[in-house]
Write a protein that holds these residues in place. Structure first.
Motif, PDB file in Angstrom:
ATOM      1  N   LYS A   1       0.825  -1.212   0.000  1.00 21.32           N
ATOM      2  CA  LYS A   1       0.000   0.000   0.000  1.00 21.32           C
ATOM      3  C   LYS A   1       0.860   1.263   0.000  1.00 21.32           C
ATOM      4  CE  LYS A   1      -3.533   2.361   2.750  1.00 21.32           C
ATOM      5  NZ  LYS A   1      -4.414   2.264   3.945  1.00 21.32           N
ATOM      6  N   GLY A   2       0.651   2.101  -1.021  1.00 19.86           N
ATOM      7  CA  GLY A   2       1.302   3.397  -1.074  1.00 19.86           C
ATOM      8  C   GLY A   2       2.761   3.388  -1.449  1.00 19.86           C
ATOM      9  N   GLU A   3       3.337   2.219  -1.671  1.00 15.24           N
ATOM     10  CA  GLU A   3       4.762   2.155  -2.002  1.00 15.24           C
ATOM     11  C   GLU A   3       4.976   2.303  -3.502  1.00 15.24           C
ATOM     12  OE1 GLU A   3       6.759  -1.225  -0.441  1.00 15.24           O
ATOM     13  OE2 GLU A   3       6.290  -0.734   1.650  1.00 15.24           O
ATOM     14  N   PRO A   4       6.167   2.752  -3.916  1.00 10.87           N
ATOM     15  CA  PRO A   4       6.441   2.879  -5.349  1.00 10.87           C
ATOM     16  C   PRO A   4       6.345   1.535  -6.061  1.00 10.87           C
ATOM     17  CG  PRO A   4       8.108   4.025  -4.039  1.00 10.87           C
ATOM     18  CD  PRO A   4       7.293   3.218  -3.084  1.00 10.87           C
ATOM     19  N   PHE A   5       6.056   1.590  -7.366  1.00 12.50           N
ATOM     20  CA  PHE A   5       6.105   0.394  -8.192  1.00 12.50           C
ATOM     21  C   PHE A   5       7.558  -0.083  -8.302  1.00 12.50           C
ATOM     22  CE2 PHE A   5       2.358   2.704  -9.731  1.00 12.50           C
ATOM     23  CZ  PHE A   5       1.400   1.695  -9.763  1.00 12.50           C
TER      24      PHE A   5
ATOM     25  N   GLY B   1      -1.575   3.098 -20.852  1.00 15.85           N
ATOM     26  CA  GLY B   1      -1.850   4.308 -20.095  1.00 15.85           C
ATOM     27  C   GLY B   1      -1.732   4.061 -18.604  1.00 15.85           C
ATOM     28  N   LEU B   2      -1.413   5.117 -17.877  1.00 16.78           N
ATOM     29  CA  LEU B   2      -1.449   5.098 -16.419  1.00 16.78           C
ATOM     30  C   LEU B   2      -2.680   5.889 -16.009  1.00 16.78           C
ATOM     31  CD1 LEU B   2       0.133   4.487 -13.688  1.00 16.78           C
ATOM     32  CD2 LEU B   2       0.970   6.827 -13.893  1.00 16.78           C
ATOM     33  N   CYS B   3      -3.571   5.240 -15.271  1.00 17.68           N
ATOM     34  CA  CYS B   3      -4.874   5.808 -14.944  1.00 17.68           C
ATOM     35  C   CYS B   3      -4.983   6.044 -13.439  1.00 17.68           C
ATOM     36  CB  CYS B   3      -5.965   4.839 -15.426  1.00 17.68           C
ATOM     37  SG  CYS B   3      -7.664   5.355 -15.126  1.00 17.68           S
ATOM     38  N   HIS B   4      -5.846   6.964 -13.069  1.00 19.11           N
ATOM     39  CA  HIS B   4      -6.118   7.231 -11.651  1.00 19.11           C
ATOM     40  C   HIS B   4      -6.488   5.950 -10.913  1.00 19.11           C
ATOM     41  CE1 HIS B   4      -7.604   9.317  -8.108  1.00 19.11           C
ATOM     42  NE2 HIS B   4      -8.805   8.793  -8.270  1.00 19.11           N
ATOM     43  N   THR B   5      -7.182   5.052 -11.574  1.00 16.20           N
ATOM     44  CA  THR B   5      -7.607   3.813 -10.915  1.00 16.20           C
ATOM     45  C   THR B   5      -6.413   2.939 -10.547  1.00 16.20           C
ATOM     46  OG1 THR B   5      -9.664   3.886 -12.171  1.00 16.20           O
ATOM     47  CG2 THR B   5      -9.143   1.809 -11.093  1.00 16.20           C
ATOM     48  N   ASP B   6      -5.358   2.925 -11.376  1.00 19.22           N
ATOM     49  CA  ASP B   6      -4.152   2.180 -11.008  1.00 19.22           C
ATOM     50  C   ASP B   6      -3.587   2.695  -9.687  1.00 19.22           C
ATOM     51  OD1 ASP B   6      -3.836   0.518 -13.426  1.00 19.22           O
ATOM     52  OD2 ASP B   6      -3.463   2.419 -14.440  1.00 19.22           O
ATOM     53  N   LEU B   7      -3.609   4.001  -9.508  1.00 21.04           N
ATOM     54  CA  LEU B   7      -2.999   4.593  -8.328  1.00 21.04           C
ATOM     55  C   LEU B   7      -3.864   4.394  -7.085  1.00 21.04           C
ATOM     56  CD1 LEU B   7      -1.581   7.871  -9.907  1.00 21.04           C
ATOM     57  CD2 LEU B   7      -0.515   5.615  -9.685  1.00 21.04           C
ATOM     58  N   ILE B   8      -5.183   4.474  -7.240  1.00 20.54           N
ATOM     59  CA  ILE B   8      -6.010   4.266  -6.049  1.00 20.54           C
ATOM     60  C   ILE B   8      -6.032   2.792  -5.638  1.00 20.54           C
ATOM     61  CG2 ILE B   8      -7.419   6.306  -6.508  1.00 20.54           C
ATOM     62  CD1 ILE B   8      -9.689   4.499  -7.383  1.00 20.54           C
ATOM     63  N   VAL B   9      -5.774   1.885  -6.586  1.00 16.25           N
ATOM     64  CA  VAL B   9      -5.642   0.475  -6.216  1.00 16.25           C
ATOM     65  C   VAL B   9      -4.293   0.243  -5.536  1.00 16.25           C
ATOM     66  CG1 VAL B   9      -5.376  -1.856  -7.147  1.00 16.25           C
ATOM     67  CG2 VAL B   9      -7.277  -0.422  -7.889  1.00 16.25           C
ATOM     68  N   ARG B  10      -3.233   0.829  -6.099  1.00 18.09           N
ATOM     69  CA  ARG B  10      -1.928   0.758  -5.414  1.00 18.09           C
ATOM     70  C   ARG B  10      -2.050   1.251  -3.976  1.00 18.09           C
ATOM     71  NH1 ARG B  10       2.129   5.466  -6.765  1.00 18.09           N
ATOM     72  NH2 ARG B  10       0.420   6.454  -5.606  1.00 18.09           N
TER      73      ARG B  10
ATOM     74  N   ASP C   1      10.409   2.196 -16.921  1.00 19.59           N
ATOM     75  CA  ASP C   1      11.193   2.435 -15.707  1.00 19.59           C
ATOM     76  C   ASP C   1      10.978   3.833 -15.126  1.00 19.59           C
ATOM     77  OD1 ASP C   1      12.612   3.953 -17.525  1.00 19.59           O
ATOM     78  OD2 ASP C   1      14.462   2.792 -17.395  1.00 19.59           O
ATOM     79  N   GLN C   2      10.199   4.649 -15.821  1.00 21.39           N
ATOM     80  CA  GLN C   2       9.827   5.970 -15.297  1.00 21.39           C
ATOM     81  C   GLN C   2       8.418   5.966 -14.695  1.00 21.39           C
ATOM     82  OE1 GLN C   2      10.473   8.032 -19.105  1.00 21.39           O
ATOM     83  NE2 GLN C   2      12.072   9.259 -18.123  1.00 21.39           N
ATOM     84  N   ILE C   3       7.885   4.797 -14.398  1.00 21.69           N
ATOM     85  CA  ILE C   3       6.495   4.696 -13.954  1.00 21.69           C
ATOM     86  C   ILE C   3       6.234   5.494 -12.683  1.00 21.69           C
ATOM     87  CG2 ILE C   3       6.893   2.494 -12.743  1.00 21.69           C
ATOM     88  CD1 ILE C   3       3.994   1.735 -13.476  1.00 21.69           C
ATOM     89  N   ASN C   4       7.170   5.520 -11.761  1.00 25.80           N
ATOM     90  CA  ASN C   4       6.925   6.253 -10.521  1.00 25.80           C
ATOM     91  C   ASN C   4       6.943   7.763 -10.755  1.00 25.80           C
ATOM     92  OD1 ASN C   4       6.589   4.030  -8.635  1.00 25.80           O
ATOM     93  ND2 ASN C   4       8.732   3.591  -9.049  1.00 25.80           N
ATOM     94  N   GLN C   5       7.771   8.228 -11.681  1.00 23.60           N
ATOM     95  CA  GLN C   5       7.728   9.633 -12.063  1.00 23.60           C
ATOM     96  C   GLN C   5       6.404   9.957 -12.743  1.00 23.60           C
ATOM     97  OE1 GLN C   5      10.230  12.093 -11.421  1.00 23.60           O
ATOM     98  NE2 GLN C   5       8.406  13.310 -11.896  1.00 23.60           N
TER      99      GLN C   5
ATOM    100  N   GLU D   1       3.772  10.230 -10.127  1.00 24.39           N
ATOM    101  CA  GLU D   1       3.910  11.501  -9.399  1.00 24.39           C
ATOM    102  C   GLU D   1       3.391  12.669 -10.241  1.00 24.39           C
ATOM    103  OE1 GLU D   1       7.624  14.249  -7.904  1.00 24.39           O
ATOM    104  OE2 GLU D   1       7.785  12.069  -7.611  1.00 24.39           O
ATOM    105  N   ASP D   2       3.733  12.658 -11.540  1.00 28.67           N
ATOM    106  CA  ASP D   2       3.297  13.734 -12.423  1.00 28.67           C
ATOM    107  C   ASP D   2       1.785  13.718 -12.614  1.00 28.67           C
ATOM    108  OD1 ASP D   2       5.940  14.407 -12.650  1.00 28.67           O
ATOM    109  OD2 ASP D   2       6.181  13.696 -14.709  1.00 28.67           O
ATOM    110  N   SER D   3       1.205  12.521 -12.628  1.00 27.58           N
ATOM    111  CA  SER D   3      -0.244  12.406 -12.758  1.00 27.58           C
ATOM    112  C   SER D   3      -0.941  12.925 -11.505  1.00 27.58           C
ATOM    113  CB  SER D   3      -0.630  10.947 -13.011  1.00 27.58           C
ATOM    114  OG  SER D   3      -2.021  10.778 -13.062  1.00 27.58           O
ATOM    115  N   THR D   4      -0.428  12.554 -10.343  1.00 34.04           N
ATOM    116  CA  THR D   4      -1.034  12.967  -9.084  1.00 34.04           C
ATOM    117  C   THR D   4      -0.943  14.478  -8.896  1.00 34.04           C
ATOM    118  OG1 THR D   4      -0.517  10.827  -8.070  1.00 34.04           O
ATOM    119  CG2 THR D   4      -0.959  12.665  -6.578  1.00 34.04           C
TER     120      THR D   4
END
Length: 375
Positions: free
Chosen positions: A18-22, A45-54, A352-356, A359-362
């Motif tokens: 929960k809440g940790e980087p990919f 695509g990276l979607c808001h739903t991916d992040l709220i599930v993470r 490999d830039q998924i966490n960036q 962050e940019d999406s959030t």
């Protein structure tokens, strides 16, 4: 059509806690069975739903390979696949059983098995198709694809064939976020020519709704947000008016623009106070669609009489209430005609830039990140 019981090495982004980087790691995926297709993912695509599930807004088991806006090339098909073949270009969308009452009625987004097929962490029997290098299972089948990986397993009914001359690396978000915003306008609310429409939120979903409202013929299109750059882009994409709700009263501004209240509105922020305000900004017989996803259990308040006396309606919308096999190719065609320029929402990142990208999406720096794979 060949299938295999062997395992293929893949590169995947894994949500471990929960809440940790990919984390980027090597894993293995099995071959397709029955009506499954194995897809070489070109981009996702990276979607808001991916992040709220993470972040565990929804109880999807971790560690998990997420990703649900994949686009790629069919590599291999299962023995029950009828219409797809190796080499086909596909956009991956949400999972639906295909045979319940909702699916048979053309409403697969409300499938009886929707939660299990899209958020269950495995197939409906709890089995996974991906394992780590030590042979331990990784939860997958996210939206019946788990496309944060160089190869993804989908089913034939959620792998949507698209033309070879369309830019495949751009198309993944049509499978969820962009389909949601555009479909909410066209399929669910049925915005009509000459009407007024307000998008409450000007992120990727809200701006997709703005573009769709223009396609649908709305003559007053209002974008509401607090970020000036998003409002400027909304004007470029078809909004006739913009409202910065940090600077002015949103309800009063919409009422003034529309001479009393808007015909249609879409709430995409997931903020209950925005939903409440949006209801008050509706005109008589106005309709509000809700696509924003807050944490489970979130409550919103509104005056029941504001619905009752004005004949107003509110409805929840999943995946734009679309039939993806029909709607996604239509969106591709609109894009190719220059009438649905969703490429203006996009910024590309490598896996490999998924966490960036997250962050940019959030932070709002990027509206719609797309992760590209190097094969």
């Amino acid at each position: 059509m060949a299938t295999t019981t062997g395992l293929r090495t893949i590169t995947a982004a894994v949500a471990r806690a929960k809440g940790e980087p990919f984390t980027i790691q090597q894993a293995r995926i099995r071959g397709p069975k029955a009506d499954e297709v194995l897809v070489r993912v070109v981009a996702t695509g990276l979607c808001h739903t991916d992040l709220i599930v993470r972040d565990q807004y929804y109880p999807v088991p971790l560690p998990s390979v997420l990703g649900h806006e994949g686009a790629g090339i069919v590599e291999e098909v299962g023995p029950a696949v009828k219409d797809l073949k190796a080499g086909d270009h596909v956009v991956l969308t949400y999972g639906a059983c295909g045979h319940c009452n909702a699916c048979n009625g053309g409403h697969g987004a409300y499938c009886k098995q929707f939660f299990g097929l899209n958020f269950g962490g495995g197939d409906l029997e709890g089995r996974t198709a991906i394992e780590d290098e030590q042979g331990r299972p990784l939860h997958d089948h996210f939206f019946s694809q788990s496309s944060f990986a160089s190869f993804a397993l989908a089913r034939e009914n959620n792998a949507i064939k698209v033309p070879h001359d369309a830019p495949l690396e751009l198309l993944g978000p049509l499978g969820c976020g962009i389909q949601t915003g555009a479909g909410a306008v066209i399929n669910s609310l049925k915005v009509r020519p000459g009407s007024s429409f307000a998008s409450l939120g000007a992120g990727a979903v809200g701006l997709s709704a703005v573009m769709a409202a223009r396609v649908a013929g709305a003559t007053t299109i209002i974008a509401v947000d607090v970020v000036p750059s998003r409002l400027a882009l909304a004007k470029e994409l078809g909004a006739t008016h913009t409202v910065n709700s940090r600077e002015v009263d949103m309800i009063e501004a919409i009422r003034q623009i529309t001479d009393g209240g808007v015909d249609f509105a879409l709430e995409s922020t997931g903020r209950p106070e925005v939903l409440s305000q949006g209801i008050d900004a509706l005109g008589s017989l106005g309709a509000m669609g809700v696509v924003g996803a807050p944490p489970l259990g979130t409550k919103a308040e509104f005056d029941i009489n504001s619905l009752l006396l004005g004949g107003r309606t509110i409805r929840g919308i999943v995946e734009g209430d679309s039939v993806p096999q029909v709607f996604i190719p239509q969106l591709v065609q609109l894009y190719q005609q220059g009438r649905f320029p969703f490429d203006k929402l996009v910024k590309f990142y490598s896996l490999d830039q998924i966490n960036q990208a997250a962050e940019d999406s959030t932070s709002g720096v990027t509206l719609k990140p797309i992760l590209r794979f190097a094969h």
